[in-house]
Design a protein around this motif. Structure first.
Motif, PDB file in Angstrom:
ATOM      1  N   GLN A 140       6.625  17.306  -0.592  1.00 38.99           N
ATOM      2  CA  GLN A 140       5.740  16.197  -0.201  1.00 38.99           C
ATOM      3  C   GLN A 140       6.186  14.901  -0.860  1.00 38.99           C
ATOM      4  OE1 GLN A 140       1.643  16.930  -1.063  1.00 38.99           O
ATOM      5  NE2 GLN A 140       0.934  15.029  -0.058  1.00 38.99           N
ATOM      6  N   ALA A 141       6.596  15.010  -2.121  1.00 38.41           N
ATOM      7  CA  ALA A 141       7.078  13.809  -2.821  1.00 38.41           C
ATOM      8  C   ALA A 141       8.350  13.286  -2.161  1.00 38.41           C
ATOM      9  CB  ALA A 141       7.324  14.133  -4.297  1.00 38.41           C
ATOM     10  N   GLN A 142       9.221  14.260  -1.706  1.00 37.23           N
ATOM     11  CA  GLN A 142      10.453  13.824  -1.024  1.00 37.23           C
ATOM     12  C   GLN A 142      10.127  13.050   0.253  1.00 37.23           C
ATOM     13  OE1 GLN A 142      12.926  16.947   0.588  1.00 37.23           O
ATOM     14  NE2 GLN A 142      14.818  15.759   0.216  1.00 37.23           N
TER      15      GLN A 142
ATOM     16  N   ASP B  37       0.836  -1.211   0.000  1.00 34.34           N
ATOM     17  CA  ASP B  37       0.000   0.000   0.000  1.00 34.34           C
ATOM     18  C   ASP B  37       0.864   1.252   0.000  1.00 34.34           C
ATOM     19  OD1 ASP B  37      -2.205  -1.624   0.035  1.00 34.34           O
ATOM     20  OD2 ASP B  37      -2.453  -1.546   2.241  1.00 34.34           O
ATOM     21  N   GLY B  38       1.944   1.255   0.818  1.00 30.92           N
ATOM     22  CA  GLY B  38       2.834   2.429   0.835  1.00 30.92           C
ATOM     23  C   GLY B  38       3.478   2.675  -0.518  1.00 30.92           C
ATOM     24  N   ALA B  39       3.936   1.591  -1.172  1.00 35.85           N
ATOM     25  CA  ALA B  39       4.537   1.751  -2.507  1.00 35.85           C
ATOM     26  C   ALA B  39       3.513   2.302  -3.501  1.00 35.85           C
ATOM     27  CB  ALA B  39       5.086   0.410  -2.983  1.00 35.85           C
ATOM     28  N   LYS B  40       2.266   1.880  -3.381  1.00 38.90           N
ATOM     29  CA  LYS B  40       1.210   2.377  -4.286  1.00 38.90           C
ATOM     30  C   LYS B  40       0.969   3.865  -4.044  1.00 38.90           C
ATOM     31  CE  LYS B  40      -3.429   1.281  -5.946  1.00 38.90           C
ATOM     32  NZ  LYS B  40      -3.853   2.701  -5.998  1.00 38.90           N
ATOM     33  N   GLN B  41       0.950   4.285  -2.753  1.00 38.77           N
ATOM     34  CA  GLN B  41       0.759   5.704  -2.453  1.00 38.77           C
ATOM     35  C   GLN B  41       1.914   6.543  -3.007  1.00 38.77           C
ATOM     36  OE1 GLN B  41       0.242   5.982   1.734  1.00 38.77           O
ATOM     37  NE2 GLN B  41      -1.697   4.795   1.777  1.00 38.77           N
ATOM     38  N   VAL B  42       3.153   6.034  -2.863  1.00 37.27           N
ATOM     39  CA  VAL B  42       4.308   6.745  -3.431  1.00 37.27           C
ATOM     40  C   VAL B  42       4.154   6.902  -4.947  1.00 37.27           C
ATOM     41  CG1 VAL B  42       6.796   6.614  -3.822  1.00 37.27           C
ATOM     42  CG2 VAL B  42       5.874   6.093  -1.570  1.00 37.27           C
ATOM     43  N   SER B  43       3.744   5.812  -5.595  1.00 32.69           N
ATOM     44  CA  SER B  43       3.571   5.867  -7.053  1.00 32.69           C
ATOM     45  C   SER B  43       2.486   6.859  -7.437  1.00 32.69           C
ATOM     46  CB  SER B  43       3.227   4.467  -7.580  1.00 32.69           C
ATOM     47  OG  SER B  43       3.024   4.490  -8.980  1.00 32.69           O
TER      48      SER B  43
ATOM     49  N   THR C 147      12.065  15.682 -16.208  1.00 33.93           N
ATOM     50  CA  THR C 147      12.761  14.405 -16.506  1.00 33.93           C
ATOM     51  C   THR C 147      12.993  13.595 -15.232  1.00 33.93           C
ATOM     52  OG1 THR C 147      13.852  15.459 -18.389  1.00 33.93           O
ATOM     53  CG2 THR C 147      14.811  13.399 -17.544  1.00 33.93           C
ATOM     54  N   ASN C 148      13.504  14.276 -14.168  1.00 37.05           N
ATOM     55  CA  ASN C 148      13.811  13.556 -12.917  1.00 37.05           C
ATOM     56  C   ASN C 148      12.547  13.038 -12.235  1.00 37.05           C
ATOM     57  OD1 ASN C 148      16.586  13.961 -13.151  1.00 37.05           O
ATOM     58  ND2 ASN C 148      16.485  15.982 -12.147  1.00 37.05           N
ATOM     59  N   VAL C 149      11.500  13.885 -12.269  1.00 41.38           N
ATOM     60  CA  VAL C 149      10.252  13.423 -11.652  1.00 41.38           C
ATOM     61  C   VAL C 149       9.680  12.245 -12.428  1.00 41.38           C
ATOM     62  CG1 VAL C 149       7.862  14.084 -11.175  1.00 41.38           C
ATOM     63  CG2 VAL C 149       9.727  15.637 -10.578  1.00 41.38           C
ATOM     64  N   ALA C 150       9.851  12.280 -13.764  1.00 42.51           N
ATOM     65  CA  ALA C 150       9.391  11.125 -14.560  1.00 42.51           C
ATOM     66  C   ALA C 150      10.167   9.864 -14.185  1.00 42.51           C
ATOM     67  CB  ALA C 150       9.548  11.438 -16.065  1.00 42.51           C
ATOM     68  N   LYS C 151      11.514  10.061 -14.017  1.00 41.35           N
ATOM     69  CA  LYS C 151      12.305   8.900 -13.581  1.00 41.35           C
ATOM     70  C   LYS C 151      11.863   8.413 -12.189  1.00 41.35           C
ATOM     71  CE  LYS C 151      16.493  10.149 -16.168  1.00 41.35           C
ATOM     72  NZ  LYS C 151      17.925  10.536 -16.067  1.00 41.35           N
ATOM     73  N   LEU C 152      11.616   9.397 -11.259  1.00 42.14           N
ATOM     74  CA  LEU C 152      11.163   9.031  -9.924  1.00 42.14           C
ATOM     75  C   LEU C 152       9.841   8.270  -9.996  1.00 42.14           C
ATOM     76  CD1 LEU C 152      11.343   9.214  -6.816  1.00 42.14           C
ATOM     77  CD2 LEU C 152      10.208  11.451  -6.973  1.00 42.14           C
ATOM     78  N   HIS C 153       8.957   8.772 -10.877  1.00 39.06           N
ATOM     79  CA  HIS C 153       7.661   8.094 -11.024  1.00 39.06           C
ATOM     80  C   HIS C 153       7.855   6.674 -11.550  1.00 39.06           C
ATOM     81  CE1 HIS C 153       3.460   7.371 -11.688  1.00 39.06           C
ATOM     82  NE2 HIS C 153       3.656   7.212 -13.007  1.00 39.06           N
ATOM     83  N   ASP C 154       8.789   6.541 -12.527  1.00 37.35           N
ATOM     84  CA  ASP C 154       9.048   5.180 -13.037  1.00 37.35           C
ATOM     85  C   ASP C 154       9.592   4.273 -11.920  1.00 37.35           C
ATOM     86  OD1 ASP C 154       8.208   6.029 -15.508  1.00 37.35           O
ATOM     87  OD2 ASP C 154      10.250   6.453 -16.234  1.00 37.35           O
TER      88      ASP C 154
ATOM     89  N   GLN D  73       0.980  12.314  -9.574  1.00 40.73           N
ATOM     90  CA  GLN D  73       0.399  13.650  -9.464  1.00 40.73           C
ATOM     91  C   GLN D  73       1.454  14.720  -9.717  1.00 40.73           C
ATOM     92  OE1 GLN D  73      -1.446  13.917  -5.652  1.00 40.73           O
ATOM     93  NE2 GLN D  73      -3.005  12.343  -6.091  1.00 40.73           N
ATOM     94  N   LEU D  74       2.681  14.480  -9.165  1.00 44.46           N
ATOM     95  CA  LEU D  74       3.759  15.442  -9.373  1.00 44.46           C
ATOM     96  C   LEU D  74       4.087  15.593 -10.856  1.00 44.46           C
ATOM     97  CD1 LEU D  74       5.950  17.281  -8.204  1.00 44.46           C
ATOM     98  CD2 LEU D  74       7.406  15.252  -7.946  1.00 44.46           C
ATOM     99  N   VAL D  75       4.164  14.508 -11.599  1.00 45.44           N
ATOM    100  CA  VAL D  75       4.433  14.561 -13.052  1.00 45.44           C
ATOM    101  C   VAL D  75       3.322  15.339 -13.756  1.00 45.44           C
ATOM    102  CG1 VAL D  75       4.619  13.167 -15.139  1.00 45.44           C
ATOM    103  CG2 VAL D  75       5.847  12.492 -13.084  1.00 45.44           C
TER     104      VAL D  75
END
Length: 832
Positions: A360-362, A278-284, A485-492, A289-291
């Motif tokens: 918040q993403a951090q 569940d935590g990993a899903k919330q992070v994703s 680009t970095n947020v996209a990588k973070l999202h991936d 949302q950030l992207v």
């Protein structure tokens, strides 16, 4: 005063006071008087036994044997009248009873009425032994009871001899009837001879049948032996595998316990795995949302960059012509107003939302990383509670993927931190520098409209500002693209974490289900192996019983075989014996016929009957005998006399107090020993010389007797000196108690070997034991080796108590010296 002077003072003290001298003389004479009283009599305890009154009652009515009257009681009375063993008093039953009641008789002996009648039943079918009755009054005196016991045994022996003689006469009188019986027996032997011939024929037939069946018995034995060997092999095989079956059952039990533990651990961690997913899903979702936000604001950033370029172009154009300045200024005024409005309404709120979203993403990313690290620790500890999990392929794959993801965490944290810093810088730049620039532009354009004079200056400032804005906007556009680009990588990455955690959750559920099935299967294996173990034990027990039964059958057949052989041999012997019986019965016939003739001719004399009645005569000798009874008590009396003499001397001579203050403890002790040893030696000489020359006691060696007496006296002196010197009158009491302790435990009244075991063990540590034994060897036995052994032990007693006495004198001398010094100080203080 030196040591010699002090010893002389101790000696002179005896002769200074006549009362002391008289007491010393009396003390020396006490043991001599005791020895004179106890050793002078020469009579013994058995010298006057004929004075012991014993009542004899003869109630025997007699009996008739072959027409002749016999009365054994009268024969006994006649023999006692000639016997002076005791003081026989022949009385009636009533007189004997009255005498016992009045304590007149030590014993009553009664010959019953049927004594002779019972004596003649020796050849009856149920013979009855005659009884000689006696009543003994042991309370009158113990030694008298021992003497009367011996007398009763003597009477029994005499009566037995008399009765035996009567038996012989009866037997001889019946030998004639025996001769007639021999004749009849000879006729019976003739008939036995005839029957034996018939038995011989039957035994030969039985022997032939036994020999015929011998081979069948042998085959039966061999077959039973083969059955026993087969059963033994089966039993050994089953028993040898019992350990493997037990280990299999124990292993199944351990497997079941291990799978149960694995299942329990997996079920306990299922909730943690679900929370991780569940935590990993919330992070994703947060990175998604950030992207979206970054992509949404990308067009505004581009417009901002384009506007800055246009602003730079307008500034250039502003500088190119003054004619168009006013119009351009008005347009610039409008453009700046729009720019300010867009900045306040769109750009500034967007930059603040961007900075807050990135922060918040951090936080979400850090929480995800922390959850992954906790998961790593939990998975690393899981093999400690689940056996075999460490080598599981799925577990290794999960741990490998998790470790690879965690390796890139530090770099991703740094990149994300740069993204956070850039978003904060963008927010601060737009809020501070860019807002002030737009405000300045708006004011400048106003001033441009108001005055031509300030056109050139405003145009220059506008050109510079527009250039900075263009450069800043380009930097913002480049940073925004990097942020995207970095947020996209973070999202991936968060998506991969989500997918990986979902796979972990799914795999964990599959692992739990598999562990459940594994636990169920191990339970079935455990139950099955228990059943196998129980069945194997029953099979082994059955095989054991089968083997035991086969062994019994084999042993039984062996016994049958041996028995058959024995039976065959026995029948052979019977067959041969019947032949001998036939020959022997013929000889028996002849012998019985001759025996009848010889028996009828027997006519024994009185000497022959006496030989039957008393066939054995004692022929013995006594060695080392005592000439007088006193000689047997002399070792004990001499030992006791010497000890008592030393003890009594302690009342007449001071054992503790010095004559004067001695110069040293050694001088004090030496002076006492010299004086007391002289007195103890005088005692020993007086007793031993009186015993040798007055009483004329016969000893093996007179010199040894005198020297040993002196040594015993000195040894007892050391014992008494220690006790009295240590405790005074209490020590005298202990010395007296020490004598009482040894009266019955050192071989005086009874030999040590006849004492109870605890008293025998105690006698080993008592000096009287060795003194009495040595005196006995010197007076009677003459055993030199035994004598020297006892003397050696007495020397040990002498040395031990001499050392203890010296220690007592040293202790007392120290106390005596302290009191003397104290008295001197008091005298000196009183004088001063």
């Amino acid at each position: 005063m030196g040591k010699a002077g002090y010893i002389s003072a101790e000696m002179k003290r005896i002769f200074k006071n006549r009362y002391v001298l008289l007491s010393v003389c009396i003390g020396i004479l006490v043991p001599l008087v005791y020895a004179m009283i106890m050793l002078s009599p020469k009579w013994g305890p058995y010298d006057n036994t004929d004075n012991l009154p014993v009542a004899v009652v003869n109630n025997d009515q007699g009996a008739i044997s072959d027409g002749e009257r016999i009365n054994i009681g009268e024969i006994l009375i006649a023999s006692l009248k000639e016997n002076k063993l005791l003081g026989w008093d022949f009385v009636s039953s009533e007189e004997a009873k009255n005498g016992m009641d009045n304590m007149k008789y030590y014993m009553t002996i009664e010959v019953p009425e049927d004594f002779s009648e019972k004596a003649l039943t020796v050849l009856d079918d149920e013979p009855i032994k005659p009884e000689l009755k006696y009543t003994q009054n042991e309370g009158l005196h113990f030694m008298a009871a021992q003497v009367t016991n011996k007398a009763v045994e003597t009477l029994k022996t005499q009566l037995s001899a008399q009765i035996t003689a009567t038996y012989v006469e009866n037997v001889v009188s019946q030998l004639k009837e025996v001769a007639n019986g021999f004749t009849e027996a000879a006729d019976g032997a003739k008939q036995i001879n005839d029957g034996t011939g018939q038995l011989k024929d039957g035994s030969e037939q039985i022997l032939d049948s036994l020999n015929e069946k011998s081979s069948d018995i042998g085959r039966l034995v061999d077959g039973a032996k083969q059955v026993e060997d087969g059963n033994r092999i089966m039993k050994e095989s089953l028993v040898s595998k019992q350990g493997d079956i037990t280990r299999l059952a124990n292993g199944a039990q351990e497997l079941n316990i291990g799978t149960g533990t694995l299942l329990s651990n997996l079920q306990n961690k299922s909730s943690d795995i679900a929370r991780l997913a569940d935590g990993a899903k919330q992070v994703s979702d947060g990175t998604s949302q950030l992207v979206g936000v970054l992509n949404e604001k990308s067009s505004d950033i581009n417009r901002l960059s384009n506007g800055a370029s246009q602003l730079a172009d307008g500034a250039s154009e502003l500088q190119s012509g003054a004619t168009e300045l006013l119009e351009g200024a008005r347009q610039a005024k409008d453009g700046s107003a729009q720019l300010k409005d867009g900045l306040n309404k769109k750009i500034l709120p967007g930059s603040e939302q961007l900075a807050a979203g990135v922060q918040q993403a951090q936080v979400g990313v850090n929480e995800t990383i922390e959850s992954m690290q906790n998961l790593q620790v939990a998975l690393e500890q899981l093999p400690n509670s689940v056996d075999g999990l460490k080598d599981n392929v799925l577990y290794k794959m999960i741990m490998g993927q998790l470790n690879e993801n965690l390796k890139t965490v530090p770099q991703k944290q740094k990149d994300f931190q740069r993204l956070v810093n850039g978003a904060n810088e963008l927010r601060d730049g737009l809020k501070n520098d860019f807002t002030s620039g737009v405000t300045t532009l708006d004011n400048g354009l106003g001033q441009l409209v108001e005055g031509q004079q300030q056109l050139q200056n405003g145009a220059s400032k506008l050109a510079d500002g527009s250039k900075e804005v263009a450069i800043g906007n380009k930097t913002v556009a480049v940073g925004w693209k990097e942020l995207q680009t970095n947020v996209a990588k973070l999202h991936d990455g968060t998506k991969q974490v989500k997918d990986g955690n979902a796979a972990v959750e799914s795999g964990w559920n599959d692992l739990t289900a598999g562990a459940t099935q594994l636990h169920d299967g191990s339970s079935q294996i455990r139950d099955g192996n228990k059943t196998v173990e129980s069945g194997w034990q029953e099979l082994s027990a059955g095989a054991t019983k089968l083997y035991d039964g086969a062994s019994q059958v084999s042993e039984g057949n062996q016994t049958v075989k041996k028995g058959w052989v024995t039976l065959t041999d026995g029948v052979s012997q019977v067959d041969g014996g019947l032949g001998q019986l036939s020959d022997g019965s013929e000889e028996l016939y002849e012998g019985l016929e001759g025996g009848a003739k010889r028996t009828s001719s027997i006519d024994p004399e009185e000497e022959n009957i006496a030989m039957f009645a008393e066939p054995v005569v004692l022929d013995g000798e006594v060695i080392n005998s005592f000439p007088f009874y006193r000689d047997s008590n002399a070792p004990y009396i001499l030992t006791l006399a010497l000890y008592v003499g030393v003890l009594i001397m302690s009342f007449a001579v001071q054992y503790r107090k010095p004559v004067t203050l001695p110069p040293s403890a050694t001088a004090w002790f030496t002076g006492k020993i010299a004086k007391l040893s002289m007195l103890a030696t005088i005692q020993a000489l007086m007793i031993s010389l009186y015993t040798l020359f007055v009483l004329k006691l016969d000893v093996q060696s007179s010199i040894s007797f005198v020297l040993f007496s002196i040594m015993v006296s000195l040894t007892f002196l050391m014992i008494v000196l220690f006790l009295v010197g240590l405790a005074g009158n209490i020590g005298r009491f202990l010395a007296l108690a020490f004598v009482v302790l040894q009266l019955s435990t050192t071989g005086s009244a009874l030999p040590v070997d006849m004492l109870p075991e605890e008293l025998r063990n105690l006698s080993i540590f008592l000096p009287f034991t060795y003194s009495i034994n040595s005196y006995r060897n010197i007076i009677t036995l003459g055993n030199t080796s035994n004598m020297w052994e006892n003397i050696s032990i007495l020397l040990i007693y002498f040395a031990l108590f001499a050392v203890l006495s010296f220690l007592v004198f040293m202790f007392k001398y120290r106390s005596l010296r302290e009191r003397a010094d104290f008295n001197k100080e008091e005298i000196s203080e009183s004088i001063s």
